[in-house]
Design an enzyme around this catalytic site. Sequence first.
Site, short mmCIF file in Angstrom:
data_model
loop_
_atom_site.label_atom_id
_atom_site.label_comp_id
_atom_site.label_asym_id
_atom_site.label_seq_id
_atom_site.Cartn_x
_atom_site.Cartn_y
_atom_site.Cartn_z
N ASP A 71 -11.81 -14.66 -13.90
CA ASP A 71 -13.04 -14.90 -13.14
C ASP A 71 -13.90 -15.92 -13.89
O ASP A 71 -14.17 -15.76 -15.08
CB ASP A 71 -13.79 -13.57 -12.99
CG ASP A 71 -15.14 -13.75 -12.30
OD1 ASP A 71 -15.30 -14.75 -11.57
OD2 ASP A 71 -16.02 -12.89 -12.50
N ASN A 119 -17.04 -17.10 -12.63
CA ASN A 119 -18.47 -17.12 -12.29
C ASN A 119 -19.14 -15.75 -12.28
O ASN A 119 -20.23 -15.58 -11.75
CB ASN A 119 -18.68 -17.81 -10.94
CG ASN A 119 -17.97 -17.06 -9.81
OD1 ASN A 119 -17.22 -16.11 -10.07
ND2 ASN A 119 -18.20 -17.47 -8.59
N ASP A 171 2.01 -19.44 -1.59
CA ASP A 171 2.52 -18.33 -0.79
C ASP A 171 2.40 -18.72 0.68
O ASP A 171 1.33 -19.15 1.11
CB ASP A 171 1.68 -17.07 -1.08
CG ASP A 171 2.53 -15.83 -1.15
OD1 ASP A 171 3.26 -15.56 -0.18
OD2 ASP A 171 2.44 -15.11 -2.16
N ASP A 212 6.62 -15.22 2.32
CA ASP A 212 6.36 -13.80 2.49
C ASP A 212 7.20 -13.22 3.64
O ASP A 212 7.25 -13.80 4.73
CB ASP A 212 4.86 -13.63 2.81
CG ASP A 212 4.40 -12.19 2.70
OD1 ASP A 212 4.49 -11.63 1.60
OD2 ASP A 212 3.95 -11.63 3.73
N GLU A 233 11.05 -14.13 0.19
CA GLU A 233 10.96 -12.72 -0.17
C GLU A 233 12.05 -12.01 0.63
O GLU A 233 11.92 -11.82 1.84
CB GLU A 233 9.58 -12.15 0.17
CG GLU A 233 9.44 -10.72 -0.33
CD GLU A 233 8.16 -10.03 0.12
OE1 GLU A 233 7.75 -9.08 -0.55
OE2 GLU A 233 7.59 -10.41 1.15
N HIS A 260 3.37 -8.46 -7.73
CA HIS A 260 2.10 -7.82 -7.34
C HIS A 260 2.28 -6.61 -6.43
O HIS A 260 1.28 -5.98 -6.06
CB HIS A 260 1.21 -8.86 -6.66
CG HIS A 260 1.79 -9.31 -5.35
ND1 HIS A 260 2.95 -10.06 -5.28
CD2 HIS A 260 1.41 -9.09 -4.08
CE1 HIS A 260 3.25 -10.27 -4.01
NE2 HIS A 260 2.32 -9.70 -3.26
N ASP A 261 3.51 -6.30 -6.03
CA ASP A 261 3.76 -5.17 -5.14
C ASP A 261 4.40 -3.97 -5.83
O ASP A 261 4.53 -2.91 -5.21
CB ASP A 261 4.72 -5.59 -4.01
CG ASP A 261 4.09 -6.55 -3.03
OD1 ASP A 261 2.86 -6.52 -2.87
OD2 ASP A 261 4.84 -7.31 -2.38
O1 TEU Z 1 5.46 -7.68 0.85
C1 TEU Z 1 6.34 -7.20 1.81
C2 TEU Z 1 7.11 -5.97 1.53
O2 TEU Z 1 7.89 -5.59 2.37
C3 TEU Z 1 6.98 -5.16 0.32
O3 TEU Z 1 6.92 -5.84 -0.86
C4 TEU Z 1 5.87 -4.20 0.47
O4 TEU Z 1 4.63 -4.79 0.25
C5 TEU Z 1 5.98 -3.09 -0.51
O5 TEU Z 1 7.23 -2.54 -0.45
C6 TEU Z 1 5.00 -2.03 -0.14
O6 TEU Z 1 4.87 -1.18 -1.20
C7 TEU Z 1 4.74 -8.83 1.15
C8 TEU Z 1 3.70 -9.10 0.10
O7 TEU Z 1 4.33 -9.35 -1.12
C9 TEU Z 1 2.74 -7.96 0.06
O8 TEU Z 1 1.79 -8.09 -0.96
C10 TEU Z 1 2.06 -7.91 1.40
O9 TEU Z 1 1.22 -6.77 1.45
C11 TEU Z 1 3.05 -7.84 2.54
O10 TEU Z 1 4.11 -8.77 2.41
C12 TEU Z 1 2.37 -8.19 3.83
O11 TEU Z 1 2.04 -9.54 3.84
CA CA Z 2 -15.13 -15.34 -9.37
#
Ligand code: TEU
Ligand code: CA
Length: 544
Positions: free
Chosen positions: A21, A23, A98, A195, A250, A323-324
């Site tokens: 971050d 700001n 993305d 995605d 993905e 991130h998931d």
């Molecule tokens: O993720 C799609 C997906 O099917 C999985 O990774 C899912 O988010 C996970 O199994 C749930 O626990 C993508 C993105 O990476 C994710 O962050 C988004 O939320 C999702 O698509 C929708 O855009």
């Molecule tokens: Ca910020």
Amino acid sequence: MKKTWWKESVIYQIYPRSFKDSNGDGIGDLRGIISKLDYLKDLGVDIIWLSPIYQSPNDDNGYDISDYYSIMEDFGNMADFDEMLQGMHERGLRLVMDLVVNHTSDEHHWYQEARKSPDSPYRDYYFFRKEPPNNWQSIFGGPAWDYDEVAGEYYLHLFTRKQPDLNWENPKVRQEVYKLMRFWLDKGVDGFRMDVIPMISKYLDFPEGDFSDFNRVIETLYTNGPRVHEFLQEMHEEVLQHYDMMTVGEGVGIAPDQANLYVGAQRRELNMIFHFGHMFIDHGPDGKFDIVDFPLTEFKEVFNRWDEAIGEEGWLNIYLDNHDFPRMVSRFGNDEEYHEASAKMLALLILTLRGTPCIYQGSEIGMTNVAYDSLDEYRDVESLNAIREYREKGKDLKELLRILHVQGRDNVRTPFQWDDSDHAGFTEGAPWLKVNPNYPKINAQTERTNPNSIWHFYQKLLTWRKEHPTLIYGTYEEVTKGDERLFAYLRSDKDHTYYIIHNFTGRAQNFDFPDGDWALELSSYASTTDKLQPWEGRVYRLTT
Ligand code: TEU
Ligand code: CA
């Protein structure tokens, strides 16, 4: 096999909201990223994949886009973006954006127009039906068909209610997507991470799903629809082939034997996918919150199976978290007693399997899962939906908290731990998601001061990998099949053979060599012994 920059590169994923971050509003932003470009260059990665930074109401942290042509205000503006991209290119870093085009936000003007009237020219951009045609469930809980009062009809959303699925059958939708892709490519971005790309073609007869096995429904009904390859080939024809760029899909729902349909070099679709074999490995029939154990042999088989399926035709992206999914050291290593050792060993694993590695932000300093003591700390929509569902059904909330400690997506979304100052140096304000309390011990500053740290091991491996093309183009063969302690494989080409061995246990282990004379090339420990030490990884080189 054809040599290209995207096979030789290492990707680093930034989750912008949690990176830095600039700001003091508690939300990571583009100027924060700009301030850390030297850090990334120094680490030695080549490509930055940025999770979505487009305008979004943030129902799913940017994966719900309301305008593909502007930057989310929380993150900055287009001038910041241009400066960031230029700063990356000046340092020889490439940028992968993305691309989220299976769905938009319901606040996107296409949807806003679509819902107004059945005669709207945008109505066909989405799937509207008078009655839900089937029993589909959203991946984030609840029915996938919801009633829209304004539209007077039901609409399809495979993710949250605020993420209506786009109708790719409509050629106008496809042209809109190609247009926005060209916009970013013309600005100079170097590629896209796509995605849920296997979901863009729907089975239009909308068959009923058997939800006694959720992942099975994803694989058979939500993905790999009848026109997916036609759409991707059209996208290649219209957009991709005209740029020097990379694409990574993905690969949710893709089975090994379908992979080369997406990434086979002759197919003219995508460059690589990342599969979910090891991500779904601990999911029971009820999905990710139904946690099951798995043996090391099964984990290894996932990599063996996929490597074999891809062969020389296609290419894979290698990762252990993003991130998931939970932090790799917490999920596949040991984030307590052997935190440092196992984080280093897993680094060696992702950087020596065959494919383009992707490092998720914070792995290089050994960031771990977080165990918030209250459900109130959670921010991810998937977790919030689960909390609501547990409440409604009167299920055990303590149990859910334990599950979220293991599987919640906020585990990987806690702010990056830069130093031991307040909020880990991520922000001067109050962070949007609470910092992991282990930041006084685990942070980038400490890691960079200690020459034997996880960070320095990553840095060393990243340099070393570049100097050893065998690790990039060489073949892969697992040689510890059936062994529940060790994961070892050979990587070889006509010039060299490497034997890479990992101890997946907290005990010292004896190990064997394949035939030949072997010289130690490197270890994840500072010094080696006869046996592999707990969570040690080593590389040997064939000398005869
Ligand atoms: O993720 C799609 C997906 O099917 C999985 O990774 C899912 O988010 C996970 O199994 C749930 O626990 C993508 C993105 O990476 C994710 O962050 C988004 O939320 C999702 O698509 C929708 O855009
Ligand atoms: Ca910020």
